[in-house]
Enzyme design. Structure first.
Site: not given
Length: 254
Positions: A12, A131
């Site tokens: 990330d 998500d």
């Protein structure tokens, strides 16, 4: 011969550094993406996923230079996502060295993008990221979020996964916002719900904390397991995860 379960570290990235937090907040610096990529390649990772976690929220493109350096460093498949909005964005990332491209927010806003990418580059290039969080008011009990988990959509996650696979997504990266960064285990009911609805590979993401979590995710239907903090901060190694998968009877690449 059964297909090996893939173990995928996730980088990330925010402002050129690897970060990790809980549900994309309270971010901690986890190092340089190029150095981490090199280490994971040497440690036996099957693939790498590189997500620019603030690109969509800030309305900017993924950092191509970091992608290029990462791709030059590793010799395993590299998936890049974050801020991908158009077919041209995909083309630029593939030219920078990505093997696959992850799309989330832009596909939710304009589902036709899925077919456009698959039609031009082949569905094997497209990883649709979801998500997902629990939400009342959806048939499955799960909804899709966008902008790095910051915005609810009211879209049923299982229905969206089904449509995306039908439209041309080659894989689904299913990240649980309820478990992301918690190290309390993958969201097994979510994995099971998505797996039962689609016939494309499912990558489980969000919540890994101990080696037993990985075989459990595969048992729930995942074809690949993705994790970040447990690898970045040395809690677990790629080898330990593969040993646990192997001992549970799941084939892995050595």
């Amino acid at each position: 011969m059964p297909v090996a379960v893939r173990v995928i570290p996730c980088l990330d990235v925010d402002a050129g550094r690897v970060v990790k937090g809980v549900r994309f907040t309270e971010l901690r610096d986890a190092g340089d993406p190029v150095e981490l990529a090199r280490a994971y390649g040497e440690a036996g990772a099957d693939e790498l996923t590189f997500l620019d976690i603030t690109a969509s929220a800030h309305g900017r493109a993924t950092t191509f230079e970091v992608v290029r350096k990462t791709a030059e460093t590793v010799f395993i498949p590299l998936t890049v996502g974050g801020g991908v909005r158009t077919v041209d964005d995909v083309d630029a990332l593939l030219r920078a060295g990505a093997d696959k491209v992850g799309v989330n927010t832009a596909a939710v806003e304009r589902p036709e993008l899925i077919g456009e990418i698959a039609g031009r580059f082949g569905r094997q290039v497209l990883v649709l990221s979801l998500d997902v969080r629990r939400a009342a008011g959806t048939d499955s009990g799960f909804e899709v979020t966008t902008h790095g988990g910051r915005r609810g959509t009211g879209i049923d996650a299982v229905e969206w996964a089904t449509r995306a696979a039908r439209e041309g997504a080659g894989e689904l990266l299913v990240n649980s916002m309820d478990t992301d960064g918690t190290t309390e285990g993958f969201d097994l009911p979510l994995i099971e719900a998505i797996r039962s609805a689609v016939n494309v590979p499912v990558i489980a993401s969000g919540g890994a904390g101990k080696v037993d979590d990985f075989p459990a995710a595969v048992g729930a239907g995942a074809d690949a397991v993705l994790a970040a903090s447990v690898f970045h901060f040395g809690t677990l190694s790629i080898g330990q995860v593969k040993d646990a998968l192997d001992q549970a009877g799941h084939p892995v690449r050595r």
